[in-house]
Design a protein around this motif. Structure first.
Motif, mmCIF file in Angstrom:
data_model
loop_
_atom_site.group_PDB
_atom_site.id
_atom_site.type_symbol
_atom_site.label_atom_id
_atom_site.label_comp_id
_atom_site.label_asym_id
_atom_site.label_seq_id
_atom_site.Cartn_x
_atom_site.Cartn_y
_atom_site.Cartn_z
ATOM 1 N N LYS A 1 0.909 -1.243 0.019
ATOM 2 C CA LYS A 1 -0.044 -0.224 -0.080
ATOM 3 C C LYS A 1 0.944 1.443 -0.035
ATOM 4 N N THR A 2 1.475 1.437 -0.966
ATOM 5 C CA THR A 2 2.319 2.763 -1.280
ATOM 6 C C THR A 2 1.495 3.889 -1.373
ATOM 7 N N PRO A 3 1.992 5.190 -0.930
ATOM 8 C CA PRO A 3 1.097 6.199 -0.834
ATOM 9 C C PRO A 3 0.743 6.739 -2.050
ATOM 10 N N ALA A 4 -0.610 7.234 -2.065
ATOM 11 C CA ALA A 4 -1.044 7.683 -3.499
ATOM 12 C C ALA A 4 -0.535 9.138 -3.489
ATOM 13 N N LYS A 5 -0.381 9.640 -4.707
ATOM 14 C CA LYS A 5 0.355 10.889 -4.680
ATOM 15 C C LYS A 5 -0.436 11.652 -5.898
ATOM 16 N N ALA A 6 -0.330 13.227 -5.745
ATOM 17 C CA ALA A 6 -0.855 13.903 -6.607
ATOM 18 C C ALA A 6 -0.186 15.341 -6.646
ATOM 19 N N LEU A 7 -0.359 16.242 -7.653
ATOM 20 C CA LEU A 7 0.346 17.291 -7.679
ATOM 21 C C LEU A 7 -0.508 18.412 -7.894
ATOM 22 N N VAL A 8 -0.403 19.322 -6.956
ATOM 23 C CA VAL A 8 -1.320 20.776 -7.022
ATOM 24 C C VAL A 8 -0.315 21.815 -7.253
ATOM 25 N N SER A 9 -1.154 23.165 -7.701
ATOM 26 C CA SER A 9 -0.137 24.256 -7.881
ATOM 27 C C SER A 9 -1.016 25.611 -7.599
ATOM 28 N N PHE A 10 -0.456 26.563 -7.236
ATOM 29 C CA PHE A 10 -1.149 27.760 -6.958
ATOM 30 C C PHE A 10 -0.466 28.737 -7.674
ATOM 31 N N THR A 11 -1.331 29.669 -8.317
ATOM 32 C CA THR A 11 -0.966 30.783 -9.174
ATOM 33 C C THR A 11 -1.720 32.239 -9.001
ATOM 34 N N TYR A 12 -1.674 32.603 -8.019
ATOM 35 C CA TYR A 12 -2.426 33.819 -7.786
ATOM 36 C C TYR A 12 -1.329 34.719 -7.246
ATOM 37 N N THR A 13 -1.678 36.087 -7.244
ATOM 38 C CA THR A 13 -0.716 37.153 -6.638
ATOM 39 C C THR A 13 -0.463 37.137 -5.301
ATOM 40 N N GLY A 14 0.666 36.805 -5.057
ATOM 41 C CA GLY A 14 1.110 36.808 -3.470
ATOM 42 C C GLY A 14 1.970 35.603 -3.226
ATOM 43 N N ILE A 15 1.470 34.563 -3.945
ATOM 44 C CA ILE A 15 1.965 33.101 -3.593
ATOM 45 C C ILE A 15 3.469 32.961 -3.858
ATOM 46 N N GLU A 16 4.106 33.963 -4.623
ATOM 47 C CA GLU A 16 5.402 33.891 -4.901
ATOM 48 C C GLU A 16 6.082 34.683 -3.801
ATOM 49 N N LYS A 17 5.474 35.200 -2.839
ATOM 50 C CA LYS A 17 6.124 35.855 -1.590
ATOM 51 C C LYS A 17 5.570 34.764 -0.342
ATOM 52 N N PRO B 1 -4.189 34.708 -0.440
ATOM 53 C CA PRO B 1 -4.966 35.740 -0.917
ATOM 54 C C PRO B 1 -5.190 36.801 -0.101
ATOM 55 N N LYS B 2 -5.266 36.590 1.167
ATOM 56 C CA LYS B 2 -5.672 37.662 2.077
ATOM 57 C C LYS B 2 -4.289 38.419 2.685
ATOM 58 N N GLY B 3 -3.175 37.867 2.267
ATOM 59 C CA GLY B 3 -1.842 38.512 2.646
ATOM 60 C C GLY B 3 -1.179 37.975 3.843
ATOM 61 N N ARG B 4 -1.729 37.062 4.279
ATOM 62 C CA ARG B 4 -1.278 36.014 5.543
ATOM 63 C C ARG B 4 -0.434 35.072 5.048
ATOM 64 N N LYS B 5 0.419 34.387 5.920
ATOM 65 C CA LYS B 5 1.479 33.397 5.287
ATOM 66 C C LYS B 5 0.729 32.220 4.866
ATOM 67 N N PHE B 6 0.780 31.636 3.745
ATOM 68 C CA PHE B 6 0.344 30.562 2.995
ATOM 69 C C PHE B 6 0.932 29.290 3.798
ATOM 70 N N GLU B 7 -0.004 28.332 4.028
ATOM 71 C CA GLU B 7 0.319 27.088 4.869
ATOM 72 C C GLU B 7 -0.628 26.118 3.683
ATOM 73 N N ILE B 8 0.167 25.098 3.276
ATOM 74 C CA ILE B 8 -0.294 24.107 2.337
ATOM 75 C C ILE B 8 -1.130 23.096 3.352
ATOM 76 N N GLU B 9 -0.700 23.161 4.858
ATOM 77 C CA GLU B 9 -1.142 22.062 5.740
ATOM 78 C C GLU B 9 -2.841 22.402 5.789
ATOM 79 N N THR B 10 -3.286 23.612 5.368
ATOM 80 C CA THR B 10 -4.612 23.910 5.521
ATOM 81 C C THR B 10 -5.455 22.947 4.644
#
Length: 527
Positions: A64-80, A84-93
């Motif tokens: 039972k090897t882990p299943a994997k998927a790839l996601v991306s974010f492309t809004y203004t501010g993610i490069e920093k 979107p609300k200007g707070r620290k982005f956490e993928i853990e959400t």
């Protein structure tokens, strides 16, 4: 029988102490054995490769090897590294219990698995090569920076890279699921997170909920008007901010309205419907309880006065900060020919932020002063007049009920328009599932192949080494079982003549002497 003059290249290892101990290695013999065992090597190599791949495939499909998927974010501010609300982005959400619960509900699974699934989710990211090269270059500049350009180099060094693509891993075995359900759940979770993302950063759902669920009928008529006034102000501010951020003059295909249209609609409801009801209540003293309403007015006036004093003090502090603020200094160095240096003062982000705060506080202070005057006039009018008739009360209640329907419709239009805007314009590509998890046979074979490449290479190299060693050993044995050939002797049954260097020299000298003697004998016979 003619003598075979063909000679093969041999390597002789000779013991100098004992001329009889010799090991003869024939290159041609090695090549012959390589050719001899070639077919066997190819067959064994193919079988070994297939067996290795099969073992990896069995391991992939059974484990039972882990299943994997790839996601991306492309809004203004993610490069920093911001959301979107200007707070620290956490993928853990993505582990938010609300998201997991929604996915479990859609899958019809037990909600007790929420915690097991949370602990089975993990995330990974990789810095692209171009970003890595850029960061490395910045560090190099910092190392070589001179004192004159140290600040510029430090600014570059402060540059950081924040990932925009993440690999989502789901250990479904740990969560107690099989591969099929595990992959299906992960894909459902990714879609639910997309819905959560738009709800969290798109339309302000709590705003609409608060406006529509206000139980205005439990309040007195003047208080009901205040509730609707506050709600309409909140909605208008929200719409004005959206209109300010919208650079495309967005018109919703769902409602047909722009944000400016809805803002004007809000202004119309406030200026016509709400003000008309408010003035009617004030002029006719429409109230359920006069004493209670007077107490409410006095309470509101006192609170507003305290707010006014607070805003006035805050405004004074901001104005003082602006007056004493030291602007940033930018030094402009010469081109290296002279030592001239220029300085220029510029506004910074902090300086601009102070002006924005000043404008905001001034607006709130002005609105507070207007509210104080409004409630004061209401209180004075109610004190000096008697309560209204039953007919006036009925009219006010009917008008407020109609107003409530208009406000509810406005909130619904705002919700639909904002959702349409965020999903199709502002966040059209903000969140993307680049590579979903898959349980197909082809994907499993692909994963098995990728995981078995290293093992196959090692196995094939080992077989190749054994193949070479077998050819070498066979050649060594076959060559060293032959007897050494004496000088001058001919052996037509064997093409190889195994001699060492000293014996070869002796043979050449003997043959030369024989040839010379034969030549002298022939000359004497002629004489």
């Amino acid at each position: 029988m003619a003598k075979n003059n063909e000679r093969n290249l041999n390597v002789t290892i000779k013991n100098q102490e004992d001329n009889k101990d010799e090991v003869i290695i024939s290159i041609s013999a090695i090549l012959k054995n390589l050719k001899r065992y070639l077919a066997i090597w190819i067959v064994i190599a193919i079988i070994a490769g297939l067996l290795t791949f099969s073992f990896s495939a069995i391991k992939t499909f059974s484990a039972k090897t882990p299943a994997k998927a790839l996601v991306s974010f492309t809004y203004t501010g993610i490069e920093k590294g911001l959301d979107p609300k200007g707070r620290k982005f956490e993928i853990e959400t993505m582990k938010n219990p609300k998201v997991i619960e929604k996915a479990l509900t859609k899958m019809g699974m037990d909600l007790k698995k929420i915690e097991d699934i949370r602990t089975s989710l993990s995330f990974d990211y990789k810095i692209p090569q171009d970003a890595y090269d850029q960061l490395t270059a910045y560090n190099s500049v910092m190392d070589k920076a001179t004192s004159g350009s140290l600040s510029a180099a430090q600014a570059m060094l402060d540059t950081k890279y924040y990932p925009t693509q993440f690999t989502v891993k789901f250990d479904f075995g740990k969560a107690g699921l099989d591969r099929q359900n595990g992959v299906d759940f992960l894909n459902t979770l990714l879609k639910c997170y997309g819905e959560y993302f738009y709800e969290e950063y798109g339309y302000n759902e709590p705003l609409g909920t608060a406006v529509k669920t206000a139980d205005y009928e439990t309040y007195d008529y003047a208080q009901q008007v205040d509730l609707f006034r506050n709600s309409l102000r909140t909605v208008k501010t929200y719409l004005d901010n959206l209109a300010k951020d919208d650079t495309t003059t967005f018109r919703s295909s769902a409602t047909g309205y722009t944000f400016s249209d809805l803002s004007d609609y809000t202004k119309t409801i406030t200026g016509i419907d709400l003000d008309r009801i408010s003035s009617y209540i004030t002029v006719n003293n429409v109230t359920k309880d006069k004493d209670s309403t007077l107490a409410y007015y006095n309470y509101r006036i006192e609170n507003l006065k305290r707010d006014k004093d607070e805003y006035a003090e805050r405004l004074a502090a901001i104005e003082s900060s602006i007056a004493s603020y030291e602007k940033d200094v930018v030094q402009v160095f010469g081109n290296g020919i002279d030592d001239t240096e220029k300085k220029q003062t510029v506004h910074s982000e902090q300086y601009d932020a102070l002006f924005k705060q000043k404008t905001s506080v001034e607006t709130i202070l002005a609105q507070t002063k207007q509210d104080i005057d409004f409630y004061t006039s209401r209180r004075d009018a109610l004190q000096n007049n008697k309560a209204s008739s039953k007919a006036n009360v009925d009219k006010v209640e009917a008008d407020i009920a109609d107003l409530s329907k208009k406000v509810e419709k406005l909130v619904d239009l705002t919700e639909q328009t904002a959702s349409d805007y965020y999903e199709n314009v502002q966040f059209a590509n903000a969140y993307n599932i680049l590579v979903p998890a898959t349980k197909s046979v082809g994907a499993g074979l692909s994963q098995a192949a990728s995981e078995s490449v290293k093992t196959i290479v090692i196995v094939e190299l080992l077989i190749f080494v054994i193949y070479l060693a077998a050819a070498f050993i066979a050649a060594l044995k076959s060559e060293n079982t032959k007897k050494p050939v004496k000088a001058g002797a001919d052996d037509d049954d064997d093409d190889d003549e195994d001699v060492d260097l000293e014996e070869l020299v002796d043979i050449i000298e003997e043959e030369a002497e024989k040839a010379e003697k034969q030549t002298n004998v022939k000359k004497n016979k002629k004489k």
